[in-house]
Design a protein around this motif. Sequence first.
Motif, mmCIF file in Angstrom:
data_model
loop_
_atom_site.group_PDB
_atom_site.id
_atom_site.type_symbol
_atom_site.label_atom_id
_atom_site.label_comp_id
_atom_site.label_asym_id
_atom_site.label_seq_id
_atom_site.Cartn_x
_atom_site.Cartn_y
_atom_site.Cartn_z
ATOM 1 N N GLY A 57 0.885 -1.135 0.053
ATOM 2 C CA GLY A 57 0.099 -0.136 -0.130
ATOM 3 C C GLY A 57 0.517 1.177 -0.009
ATOM 4 O O GLY A 57 0.306 2.293 0.309
ATOM 5 N N LYS A 58 2.383 1.174 -0.163
ATOM 6 C CA LYS A 58 2.968 2.063 -0.442
ATOM 7 C C LYS A 58 3.437 2.634 -1.720
ATOM 8 O O LYS A 58 3.732 1.514 -2.563
ATOM 9 N N SER A 59 3.800 3.655 -1.783
ATOM 10 C CA SER A 59 4.520 4.350 -3.445
ATOM 11 C C SER A 59 5.977 3.881 -3.499
ATOM 12 O O SER A 59 6.255 3.882 -4.532
ATOM 13 N N GLY A 60 6.392 3.811 -2.455
ATOM 14 C CA GLY A 60 8.161 3.579 -2.504
ATOM 15 C C GLY A 60 8.797 4.952 -2.948
ATOM 16 O O GLY A 60 9.782 4.826 -3.393
ATOM 17 N N ALA A 61 7.897 6.171 -2.478
ATOM 18 C CA ALA A 61 8.785 7.354 -3.037
ATOM 19 C C ALA A 61 8.537 8.332 -1.818
ATOM 20 O O ALA A 61 7.418 8.442 -1.313
ATOM 21 N N VAL A 62 9.085 9.477 -1.835
ATOM 22 C CA VAL A 62 8.927 10.590 -0.759
ATOM 23 C C VAL A 62 9.055 11.770 -1.618
ATOM 24 O O VAL A 62 10.106 11.801 -2.919
ATOM 25 N N GLY A 63 8.769 13.102 -1.305
ATOM 26 C CA GLY A 63 8.427 14.215 -2.099
ATOM 27 C C GLY A 63 9.302 15.343 -1.487
ATOM 28 O O GLY A 63 9.409 15.414 -0.100
ATOM 29 N N TYR A 110 1.589 20.237 -2.508
ATOM 30 C CA TYR A 110 1.634 19.259 -1.452
ATOM 31 C C TYR A 110 0.526 18.548 -1.169
ATOM 32 O O TYR A 110 0.402 17.184 -1.064
ATOM 33 N N SER A 111 -0.734 19.219 -1.419
ATOM 34 C CA SER A 111 -1.933 18.493 -1.473
ATOM 35 C C SER A 111 -1.968 17.342 -2.512
ATOM 36 O O SER A 111 -2.793 16.456 -2.313
ATOM 37 N N LEU A 137 0.815 19.669 6.904
ATOM 38 C CA LEU A 137 1.268 18.222 6.929
ATOM 39 C C LEU A 137 0.843 17.737 8.454
ATOM 40 O O LEU A 137 0.505 16.502 8.445
ATOM 41 N N LEU A 138 0.978 18.465 9.271
ATOM 42 C CA LEU A 138 0.411 18.123 10.749
ATOM 43 C C LEU A 138 -0.792 17.817 10.690
ATOM 44 O O LEU A 138 -1.484 16.882 11.043
ATOM 45 N N ALA A 139 -1.902 18.660 10.128
ATOM 46 C CA ALA A 139 -3.255 18.504 10.002
ATOM 47 C C ALA A 139 -3.669 17.192 9.198
ATOM 48 O O ALA A 139 -4.645 16.447 9.769
ATOM 49 N N ALA A 140 -2.946 16.945 8.390
ATOM 50 C CA ALA A 140 -3.162 15.646 7.510
ATOM 51 C C ALA A 140 -2.608 14.273 8.022
ATOM 52 O O ALA A 140 -2.784 13.300 7.836
#
Length: 348
Positions: A57-63, A110-111, A137-140
Amino acid sequence: MTKLKDIAAHLGISPATVSRALNGFPEVGAKTRARVLAASKEFNYAPNTNAKRLATGKSGAVGMVFGSSRNLLMDPHFLDFLAGLSLVLSDREIDLVIRVASPGKQLEQYSRLMGNGSVDGMIVSAPLVDDTRIKALLAADFPFVVHGRTHDDVPYAYYDIDNDGAITDGVNLLTQLGHRRVAFLNGPQDMVFAQQRMRAFEREMGKRGNPVPAAFVCHDEMGEKLGYTRAAQMLDQSKTARPTAFICSSILQALGVMRATSERGLVVGKDISIVAHDDNLPQFHSENFAVPLTVTRAPIRDAANQLGRMIGALVDGGNPKTMQHTEKTDLIMRASTASVPEGDKASW
């Protein structure tokens, strides 16, 4: 090309068990996981990315998202940071997704990245005092790590350097050498690190009764050209009104100060002293400058390495409060600093 079922047949276990072992599922025993990892290495097995995403369930990427106003490809700090970060993420088989946003559009990026599942976490750079990216990011409740921090007590993961201590060390050194007229070439005023450094500069100069004229402080992008321009303006004042020393937030600014000093027939390390913060960039070795530069040092590559490890751990469910680090800087004294010239010892 080796397939997952080939490894399963070789080990005499099911393909499902091999898949779970490779993807870190906890129900797979340690011995079985070790056998699977050893076999995958032996057979040079590269897991199918799409299959891995379906399984975890993960993309294997960070942004990361940067503003288009920054000319990133001309910024040696960014390039060295990106090189270190990419290496660490690559070792963890994590891709880095970079987006560039026009002014005022960063939150939209970001969204989009958080909403479409294309990344598992975010790396935030150059935090602002009131940073809407961090708030979003904290809110999400989305995994993220910050290069820097907005306050001393924060709920998120970060890697920062001791900006206060770096400037304190610089002021201490220069004032011990007798300098009272000290100028400060700082970074952009809306950046947290620049405000941390400014507070330290004003506090430490104030402790010693040294006035700081407004003309002795500037907040700019940290490049050689602006460093030269600001230093030239200050050094063109009368001898009793110009600085005898400079503290620079970057060695690039210090290069500009050196050029302005030389053009005016002054000598760095004799007539003018300079201290700068050094991110230990591979293209700029401060010890090899025409006059070896006194620096406070904290390699930016160390930040990249630690942030890469942190975001990987956060994506795997780590606690952000256990991933908060402030690195001390090292003061390295070289030939660019010396006692204030005899004729400049008089007070303002």
